[in-house]
Design a protein around this motif. Structure first.
Motif, PDB file in Angstrom:
ATOM      1  N   UNK A  92      -4.506   7.544  -4.856  1.00  0.00           N
ATOM      2  CA  UNK A  92      -3.306   6.725  -4.823  1.00  0.00           C
ATOM      3  C   UNK A  92      -3.100   6.303  -3.251  1.00  0.00           C
ATOM      4  N   UNK A  93      -2.658   5.460  -3.015  1.00  0.00           N
ATOM      5  CA  UNK A  93      -2.127   4.789  -1.782  1.00  0.00           C
ATOM      6  C   UNK A  93      -0.836   4.870  -1.640  1.00  0.00           C
ATOM      7  N   UNK A  94      -0.236   5.808  -0.605  1.00  0.00           N
ATOM      8  CA  UNK A  94       1.200   5.857  -0.313  1.00  0.00           C
ATOM      9  C   UNK A  94       1.665   5.072   0.712  1.00  0.00           C
ATOM     10  N   UNK A  95       2.751   4.158   0.223  1.00  0.00           N
ATOM     11  CA  UNK A  95       3.522   3.380   1.087  1.00  0.00           C
ATOM     12  C   UNK A  95       5.002   3.713   1.091  1.00  0.00           C
ATOM     13  N   UNK A  96       5.350   4.560   1.906  1.00  0.00           N
ATOM     14  CA  UNK A  96       6.463   5.231   1.731  1.00  0.00           C
ATOM     15  C   UNK A  96       7.723   4.235   2.851  1.00  0.00           C
ATOM     16  N   UNK A  97       7.106   3.214   3.356  1.00  0.00           N
ATOM     17  CA  UNK A  97       7.988   2.542   4.421  1.00  0.00           C
ATOM     18  C   UNK A  97       9.422   2.400   3.710  1.00  0.00           C
ATOM     19  N   UNK A  98      10.354   2.429   4.750  1.00  0.00           N
ATOM     20  CA  UNK A  98      11.769   2.284   4.480  1.00  0.00           C
ATOM     21  C   UNK A  98      12.202   0.974   5.014  1.00  0.00           C
ATOM     22  N   UNK A  99      11.361   0.249   6.005  1.00  0.00           N
ATOM     23  CA  UNK A  99      11.787  -1.133   6.482  1.00  0.00           C
ATOM     24  C   UNK A  99      10.379  -1.650   6.737  1.00  0.00           C
ATOM     25  N   UNK A 100      10.247  -2.600   5.959  1.00  0.00           N
ATOM     26  CA  UNK A 100       8.828  -3.326   6.287  1.00  0.00           C
ATOM     27  C   UNK A 100       8.700  -4.681   5.622  1.00  0.00           C
ATOM     28  N   UNK A 101       8.009  -5.773   6.143  1.00  0.00           N
ATOM     29  CA  UNK A 101       8.115  -7.166   5.608  1.00  0.00           C
ATOM     30  C   UNK A 101       7.167  -7.189   4.292  1.00  0.00           C
ATOM     31  N   UNK A 102       6.119  -7.349   4.509  1.00  0.00           N
ATOM     32  CA  UNK A 102       5.219  -7.504   3.187  1.00  0.00           C
ATOM     33  C   UNK A 102       3.837  -7.003   3.769  1.00  0.00           C
ATOM     34  N   UNK A 103       3.448  -5.594   3.954  1.00  0.00           N
ATOM     35  CA  UNK A 103       2.665  -5.045   4.488  1.00  0.00           C
ATOM     36  C   UNK A 103       1.195  -5.148   3.627  1.00  0.00           C
ATOM     37  N   UNK A 104       0.196  -5.916   4.336  1.00  0.00           N
ATOM     38  CA  UNK A 104      -1.291  -6.286   3.691  1.00  0.00           C
ATOM     39  C   UNK A 104      -1.906  -5.095   3.082  1.00  0.00           C
ATOM     40  N   UNK A 105      -1.496  -3.543   3.453  1.00  0.00           N
ATOM     41  CA  UNK A 105      -2.351  -2.784   3.015  1.00  0.00           C
ATOM     42  C   UNK A 105      -2.202  -2.402   1.481  1.00  0.00           C
ATOM     43  N   UNK A 106      -0.929  -2.396   1.022  1.00  0.00           N
ATOM     44  CA  UNK A 106      -0.663  -2.333  -0.460  1.00  0.00           C
ATOM     45  C   UNK A 106      -1.673  -3.189  -1.133  1.00  0.00           C
ATOM     46  N   UNK A 107      -1.356  -4.725  -0.710  1.00  0.00           N
ATOM     47  CA  UNK A 107      -2.372  -5.381  -1.592  1.00  0.00           C
ATOM     48  C   UNK A 107      -3.740  -5.117  -1.604  1.00  0.00           C
ATOM     49  N   UNK A 109      -5.224  -2.191  -1.135  1.00  0.00           N
ATOM     50  CA  UNK A 109      -5.293  -1.046  -1.786  1.00  0.00           C
ATOM     51  C   UNK A 109      -5.542  -1.406  -3.347  1.00  0.00           C
ATOM     52  N   UNK A 110      -4.410  -2.402  -3.927  1.00  0.00           N
ATOM     53  CA  UNK A 110      -4.490  -2.952  -5.111  1.00  0.00           C
ATOM     54  C   UNK A 110      -5.644  -3.484  -5.657  1.00  0.00           C
ATOM     55  N   UNK A 111      -6.213  -4.504  -4.572  1.00  0.00           N
ATOM     56  CA  UNK A 111      -7.401  -5.036  -4.691  1.00  0.00           C
ATOM     57  C   UNK A 111      -8.507  -4.170  -5.098  1.00  0.00           C
ATOM     58  N   UNK A 112      -8.505  -2.986  -4.416  1.00  0.00           N
ATOM     59  CA  UNK A 112      -9.705  -1.881  -4.593  1.00  0.00           C
ATOM     60  C   UNK A 112      -9.329  -1.160  -5.793  1.00  0.00           C
ATOM     61  N   UNK A 113      -8.459  -1.373  -6.657  1.00  0.00           N
ATOM     62  CA  UNK A 113      -7.977  -0.685  -7.722  1.00  0.00           C
ATOM     63  C   UNK A 113      -7.558   0.651  -7.533  1.00  0.00           C
ATOM     64  N   UNK A 114      -6.790   0.942  -6.371  1.00  0.00           N
ATOM     65  CA  UNK A 114      -6.174   2.174  -6.192  1.00  0.00           C
ATOM     66  C   UNK A 114      -4.716   1.816  -6.397  1.00  0.00           C
ATOM     67  N   UNK A 115      -4.025   2.519  -7.268  1.00  0.00           N
ATOM     68  CA  UNK A 115      -2.421   2.300  -7.110  1.00  0.00           C
ATOM     69  C   UNK A 115      -1.943   2.725  -5.975  1.00  0.00           C
ATOM     70  N   UNK A 116      -0.641   2.102  -5.915  1.00  0.00           N
ATOM     71  CA  UNK A 116       0.371   2.247  -4.730  1.00  0.00           C
ATOM     72  C   UNK A 116       1.598   2.913  -5.357  1.00  0.00           C
ATOM     73  N   UNK A 117       2.030   3.807  -4.329  1.00  0.00           N
ATOM     74  CA  UNK A 117       3.186   4.737  -4.597  1.00  0.00           C
ATOM     75  C   UNK A 117       4.387   4.059  -3.536  1.00  0.00           C
ATOM     76  N   UNK A 118       5.357   3.508  -3.983  1.00  0.00           N
ATOM     77  CA  UNK A 118       6.206   2.998  -2.989  1.00  0.00           C
ATOM     78  C   UNK A 118       7.532   3.246  -3.538  1.00  0.00           C
ATOM     79  N   UNK A 119       8.519   2.930  -2.417  1.00  0.00           N
ATOM     80  CA  UNK A 119      10.081   2.925  -2.772  1.00  0.00           C
ATOM     81  C   UNK A 119      10.471   1.740  -3.389  1.00  0.00           C
TER      82      UNK A 119
END
Length: 192
Positions: A92-107, A109-119
């Motif tokens: 899992x990729x953890x994306x706990x940002x409380x303020x962010x634009x559109x971080x490329x890290x989550x995309x 991660x998804x392209x590598x088929x690793x699910x993202x956990x976010x708020x």
């Protein structure tokens, strides 16, 4: 694109049977990135079951050392192949940002088929659909985040559909060609 999980782990020299959590960004310990919430959530986990991969410009590892979680820090990564192996190695990729634009890290991660956990109330939460393209925690709450990590780490949990759907989401809606088509469509609508 994804790399076989075992091959990815071998490439980055991580040998563990634990669930691998990934966390990284340009400035990962910034408050707006949810660093404090993430640390607090780790306190609610049985850390003997988890391995953390971190990347980015960390200025101190002391808080992780104090927690006692096993981790490996890769620092700032310029090598795209290495980054692909890191994302592919995780559960899992953890994306706990409380303020962010559109971080490329989550995309990435998804392209590598690793699910993202976010708020929920975040840019990522606006893009992902819970249990379809990722996993969404309702509130900016460390207990809810740790409960989500625990639930998703159960042996009975199958994330394969979310892995495929998350990758397809990015490929179909956020790839350069998809974005270009949306711009062309917008310009055509404006100049009718």
């Amino acid at each position: 694109f994804p790399v076989d999980k075992q091959k990815a782990r071998e490439k980055i020299k991580i040998r563990t049977q634990k669930k691998i959590l990934i966390y990284g960004s340009q400035n990962p310990q910034a408050k707006r990135k949810g660093w404090d919430i993430l640390l607090q959530s780790f306190k609610n986990l049985d850390l003997s079951k988890y391995y953390l991969i971190i990347f980015g410009s960390f200025w101190s590892h002391r808080s992780l050392d104090d927690l006692g979680i096993e981790y490996k820090s890769f620092g700032y990564i310029k090598d795209v192949s290495m980054l692909r192996h890191i994302y592919s190695a995780g559960d899992f990729f953890l994306a706990p940002a409380i303020q962010d634009g559109w971080p490329k890290t989550f995309g990435e991660s998804l392209l590598c088929q690793t699910p993202v956990i976010s708020f929920k109330n975040s840019a990522i939460g606006d893009v992902l659909t819970h249990n379809e393209t990722g996993y969404i925690v309702e509130n900016y709450d460390s207990n809810e985040l740790s409960n989500m990590i625990k639930d998703l780490s159960k042996p009975s949990m199958d994330t394969s559909i979310v892995q495929k759907n998350g990758r397809n989401l990015i490929l179909n809606h956020y790839s350069p060609s998809s974005i270009a088509k949306k711009y062309i469509s917008l310009y055509k609508d404006i100049y009718k």
